[in-house]
Design an enzyme around this catalytic site. Structure first.
Site, short mmCIF file in Angstrom:
data_model
loop_
_atom_site.label_atom_id
_atom_site.label_comp_id
_atom_site.label_asym_id
_atom_site.label_seq_id
_atom_site.Cartn_x
_atom_site.Cartn_y
_atom_site.Cartn_z
N GLY A 8 0.84 -1.20 0.00
CA GLY A 8 0.00 0.00 0.00
C GLY A 8 0.87 1.23 0.00
O GLY A 8 2.05 1.16 -0.31
N ASP A 20 -7.93 11.31 1.33
CA ASP A 20 -7.16 10.58 0.32
C ASP A 20 -8.08 9.67 -0.48
O ASP A 20 -7.78 8.50 -0.68
CB ASP A 20 -6.03 9.79 1.00
CG ASP A 20 -4.99 9.33 -0.02
OD1 ASP A 20 -4.15 8.48 0.35
OD2 ASP A 20 -5.02 9.79 -1.17
#
Ligand SMILES: *[C@@H]1O[C@H](CO)[C@@H](O)[C@H](O)[C@H]1NC(C)=O
Ligand SMILES: *[C@@H]1O[C@H](CO)[C@@H](O)[C@H](O)[C@H]1NC(C)=O
Ligand SMILES: *[C@@H]1O[C@H](CO)[C@@H](O)[C@H](O)[C@H]1NC(C)=O
Ligand SMILES: *[C@@H]1O[C@H](CO)[C@@H](O)[C@H](O)[C@H]1NC(C)=O
Ligand SMILES: *[C@@H]1O[C@H](CO)[C@@H](O)[C@H](O)[C@H]1NC(C)=O
Ligand SMILES: *[C@@H]1O[C@H](CO)[C@@H](O)[C@H](O)[C@H]1NC(C)=O
Ligand SMILES: *[C@@H]1O[C@H](CO)[C@@H](O)[C@H](O)[C@H]1NC(C)=O
Ligand SMILES: *[C@@H]1O[C@H](CO)[C@@H](O)[C@H](O)[C@H]1NC(C)=O
Ligand SMILES: *[C@@H]1O[C@H](CO)[C@@H](O)[C@H](O)[C@H]1NC(C)=O
Ligand SMILES: *[C@@H]1O[C@H](CO)[C@@H](O)[C@H](O)[C@H]1NC(C)=O
Ligand SMILES: *[C@@H]1O[C@H](CO)[C@@H](O)[C@H](O)[C@H]1NC(C)=O
Ligand SMILES: *[C@@H]1O[C@H](CO)[C@@H](O)[C@H](O)[C@H]1NC(C)=O
Length: 856
Positions: free
Chosen positions: A576, A695
């Site tokens: 990630g 985000d």
């Protein structure tokens, strides 16, 4: 009197209790009881049979033979708490990862029956007691990952039964005692990451059973003893990052079982001996950062099992052996920074697994073999600083390349114009060549591109408009070309308050024809990095937390460790923004996703903060379109989060893989957009205080097996305290960040609305809408029709309800990407509209223009 009698009765009862549980040798047993109870580790319950204490095993005689408190959190407890002389029959002590502090007491030396001692991963300090040498039955000794200091006692040579000796990652100083050479049953010897000095004792050549020897990351000097050639069972030999010198002994050719040979980062000299070709089981060969000279022996061609080979930063000369083309499993080849000459052998184009090829800083000439661009796994290609000529290669692999550097060569011809499909490209360096022609307009749309250097070439024509939109945290250098065209106007107050944390590219206009795009952004970027490094020094330990387990209370730390084989790479399913994602299937069959920080990341205060932030956010949030957190572990050596597993991965990937994109039909896509809207509405309007995700991007929208969408990754989410200023540093994913963030640091829900708009358009278009948005901004696009921007991989929608939904999604999306935050709808409004409307659209799809949907 009554009190007196009562006391006697109580004493008798206790005595009877004890007698029941310990039929034999009650004197020594009571000493054992006392030792256990006085430690205070098991509470203070005198009436219990201590053999039934948790984590204790007794033999038939009722004497303690094992204490296993591994993974228990014994914070502030010390080994000194127990009277070890009272537990003489102990055979096994396991305290790994249990947060012990304090030192190792001398009394450990009285445990003459001890065969297994594991104190790994604690906070133990002090020296090793000399009495350790009395433990002659000890077979396994692991004390790695502590803060133990002092020198390794010579008496260690008495531990003749040792099979495993691991003292790595401590603070040991002084030399390696030659007495280790007496431990002839050793198979595993790890002394790495200490501060050991002196040379490697030649006596280690006696350890004929040795399979794994690691002395890396110390300060060892001298050369590799010749006796190493006796260790024919050795499979792993790591001596990296020391100050070893001399040449590789010929005897190394005897070590036919070697799988990993790592002697990088030393001061070795001389040639690479041809006998290295005997080590045919090698998968990893690391000789980099030494002073090896001579040419690479052809015999290397027999190492057909190699997966990684790094010989960079040496003084090797001569050609690159053609035989490297035999390494069918090779994923990494680094020969950078040597004196290699000749051409790139075209045999390298056979390396179908090759991911990273670094031949930079040599004297390689000729053309780049065009087939190199066909390598299906190529991710990193660095051929910079050579004498390559001819044209730039065309990369054929889809979406794999992340790093391409061909700068400082003599390449000519045009820039390839099909780089668009390389959506993972982060670094493109083509400076200081003789490239000509124009800059293809697709170049700016790599969502991850952070470095673009085309300077010192002969490029001409217009700078594509796409490169003019604001660039956040990116370094772009187009200087020293013959480019022309307008530099976009920026609002005059582009840098209103000069906050240091704003990372922004500033465009500098120079001569009328030559346009210099100086990369101030890069300078600022480096500054902010430097700041980050400074703050590493101030890491404060903010305490450990571990709470896995709000899923039926059935997950335990051990289950996770077992299901992933202690986070073995086999279970890694991706990386990630930070950390790696693992898939863990528990014995119950239930599957989870784990996000685990890498050790170095846990040390980074920014990442550490994001990680803890995510825990804090997600433990308080529950929504059917927000990924569920089942637990977390925030122990400083092992930090991970446990999530619901999402079978279909991210929306980003689903839209970019053709087969998956086709499976995502129009109705599913509309539903995905709705789900995101509902989740954001919940965060902004139903949470107290409100939460701004900050985000939202297609990478952070995950899909389950039913293709339902879930918002994930709350690493930088923020609680919106209504009466605070909510100023913060810029964060988010490039291409999804609201434009006002370039100029101000105020966080509002409207920033999420912008990102939502981008993701909604992306979902309908099947690709990032950046180009469309900038062409809409420049008046030219007024007559674009909606059908023209919808994902061409899907058949156009015909059902009027679906057409209506799509038109609505696109309309809302355009409203959300408006540059004025106040004009964007609230997510609550969007969510309610989705819930209430169910209208068909009278206008047929082909008659709807973008102008219609983009002006509310
Ligand atoms: C002591 O142990 C007994 C038996 O295991 C148990 O029934 C009792 O509740 C315990 N007492 C305390 C104070 O823990
Ligand atoms: C120690 O005992 C506790 C309580 O019975 C148990 O949950 C835990 O699993 C035990 N730990 C080990 C390493 O056996
Ligand atoms: C520890 O145990 C030994 C043997 O049972 C005993 O002689 C000694 O006094 C004990 N030490 C302490 C500090 O209790
Ligand atoms: C150690 O083990 C041996 C053999 O199993 C046994 O006879 C002895 O009693 C144990 N304890 C000590 C203190 O030696
Ligand atoms: C244990 O080791 C110490 C120090 O090396 C020594 O003085 C002592 O005699 C040994 N004890 C036993 C029981 O062997
Ligand atoms: C000791 O514990 C560590 C940490 O879990 C583990 O990696 C190691 O294999 C253990 N050592 C032995 C000899 O079992
Ligand atoms: C290791 O030892 C050095 C001095 O010998 C000391 O400065 C340092 O703090 C120690 N590091 C740890 C992690 O204990
Ligand atoms: C070494 O290993 C062998 C074979 O496993 C065993 O027979 C022998 O007793 C061991 N030596 C020592 C000192 O433990
Ligand atoms: C090399 O690897 C193979 C397969 O793992 C194994 O069978 C063989 O014994 C190994 N050779 C040596 C010399 O260890
Ligand atoms: C490495 O070896 C070279 C030549 O033998 C020597 O000049 C240099 O000082 C050595 N460097 C280190 C760090 O030991
Ligand atoms: C290639 O090697 C050079 C020098 O050894 C290094 O600076 C560069 O970062 C490497 N490139 C990649 C992509 O790793
Ligand atoms: C890349 O994608 C195209 C179509 O998108 C496909 O035809 C081609 O086979 C793919 N190439 C590779 C190497 O996967």
């Amino acid at each position: 009197m009554a009190v007196y009698l009562a006391t006697i009765i109580v004493i008798i009862i206790i005595a009877l209790e004890l007698a029941k549980s310990s039929p034999l040798s009650s004197i020594s047993l009571s000493a054992e009881v006392k030792a256990l109870l006085n430690s205070g580790w098991w509470g203070n319950n005198y009436s219990r049979n201590y053999c039934e204490f948790a984590n204790i095993t007794c033999n038939e005689a009722g004497s303690v033979i094992q204490i296993d408190l591994s993974y228990e959190f014994l914070k502030n407890k010390k080994l000194e708490d127990l009277n070890w002389s009272s537990l003489p029959n102990l055979e096994r002590l396991d305290f790994r990862r249990s947060d012990l502090t304090g030192g190792i007491p001398d009394e450990i030396g009285t445990l003459s029956n001890l065969t297994y001692l594991n104190l790994s991963c604690n906070n133990i300090v002090g020296d090793l007691p000399l009495t350790l040498g009395n433990l002659t039955k000890l077979a396994h000794l692991s004390i790695s990952n502590n803060h133990i200091s002092g020198s390794i006692p010579i008496g260690i040579g008495n531990l003749k039964s040792l099979v495993v000796l691991d003292i790595s990652n401590n603070n040991f100083t002084g030399p390696i005692p030659s007495s280790i050479g007496h431990l002839t049953n050793l198979t595993y010897l790890w002394l790495c990451s200490n501060q050991l000095i002196g040379s490697i004792p030649t006596e280690l050549g006696n350890l004929l059973n040795l399979v794994d020897m690691n002395m890396g990351f110390n300060s060892l000097t001298g050369s590799i003893p010749l006796s190493i050639g006796h260790l024919t069972n050795l499979a792993y030999l790591r001596l990296c990052s020391n100050q070893l010198s001399g040449s590789i002994p010929i005897g190394i050719g005897n070590l036919r079982s070697l799988v990993v040979l790592d002697i990088s980062n030393n001061n070795f000299t001389g040639p690479i001996p041809p006998c290295i070709g005997y080590l045919t089981n090698l998968t990893s060969l690391y000789l980099h950062s030494n002073q090896f000279s001579g040419s690479i022996p052809q015999e290397i061609g027999s190492l057909v099992n190699l997966v990684e080979m790094n010989m960079g930063l040496n003084k090797l000369h001569g050609p690159i052996p053609l035989e490297i083309g035999h390494f069918t499993y090779l994923t990494l080849l680094d020969l950078s920074h040597n004196l290699l000459k000749g051409q790139i052998p075209s045999s390298l184009c056979q390396l179908k697994e090759l991911n990273s090829l670094n031949l930079s800083a040599n004297q390689i000439n000729g053309a780049i073999p065009p087939k190199l661009g066909d390598l299906p796994m190529l991710g990193y290609l660095d051929l910079s600083s050579n004498k390559l000529s001819g044209e730039i290669l065309t990369i054929k692999s889809n979406y794999t390349i992340q790093y391409l550097d061909l700068s400082q060569n003599q390449l000519s011809g045009p820039l390839p114009n099909d780089l668009e499909k390389q959506s993972y490209l982060m670094h493109l360096g083509l400076s200081s060549n003789c490239l000509s022609g124009t800059i293809p307009s697709g170049l700016a749309y790599y969502p991850r591109l952070v470095y673009l250097n085309l300077s010192h070439n002969d490029l001409s024509g217009e700078i594509p408009s796409s490169l003019r939109s604001f660039q956040l945290g990116r370094s772009i250098d187009l200087s020293y070309n013959a480019l022309d065209g307008q530099i976009p106007h920026r609002p005059q107050n582009a840098c209103p308050n000069k906050k240091k944390n704003i990372v922004m590219l500033t465009l500098v206009i120079s001569l009328p024809i030559t346009v210099l795009l100086a990369s101030l952004g890069f300078v600022l970027f480096s500054q902010s990095k430097a700041k980050k490094n400074q703050s590493v020094a101030r890491v404060v330990n903010s305490g450990d937390m571990c709470s896995i387990w709000n899923y039926d209370g059935k997950i335990a730390y051990e289950d996770i460790i077992m299901a992933t084989n202690d986070f073995d790479n086999r279970y890694c399913i991706g990386t990630g923004g930070y950390g790696s994602i693992y898939k863990a299937q528990l014995p119950s069959g239930k599957v989870f996703a784990l996000k685990k920080l890498h050790g170095f990341e846990a040390e980074d205060p920014t990442i550490d903060r994001s990680f803890r932030n995510e825990v804090q956010m997600l433990t308080n949030i529950r929504h059917r379109n927000i990924v569920k957190l089942y637990g977390f572990c925030l122990h400083k050596r092992c930090m991970f989060l446990v999530y619901e597993y999402m079978e279909r991965g991210s929306l980003f990937c689903a839209l970019r893989i053709d087969t998956e994109a086709i499976e995502l039909g129009w109705t599913l896509r509309v539903n995905i957009v709705k789900a995101i809207a509902h989740a954001l509405s919940y965060l902004h309007h139903d949470c107290i205080p409100p939460v701004v995700h900050r985000d939202i991007s297609s990478k952070n929208i995950l899909l389950n097996s039913e293709l339902d969408a879930f918002v994930s990754d709350f690493g930088i989410a923020r609680l919106l305290h209504l009466n605070s200023s909510n100023r913060t540093v810029i964060a988010g994913t490039y291409g999804y960040i609201a434009p006002e963030h370039a100029f101000s640091m105020v966080v509002t829900e409207k920033s999420d609305a912008y990102s939502f708009g981008v993701v909604a358009l992306e979902t309908m278009m099947g690709r990032h809408p950046g180009e469309l948005l900038s062409s809409l901004a420049s008046q030219s696009a007024t007559n674009i029709m909606l059908t023209d921007v919808l994902d061409p991989r899907l058949p156009p929608p015909t059902n009027p309800v679906v057409v209506g939904d799509i038109a609505f999604v696109v309309t809302v999306a355009f409203a959300c990407v408006g540059s004025e935050p106040r004009s964007r709808p609230t997510m609550q409004h969007v969510s309610q509209q989705f819930l209430s409307r169910r209208k068909t659209l009278a206008t047929p799809l082909r008659a709807i223009s973008l102008l219609q949907v983009s002006t509310p």
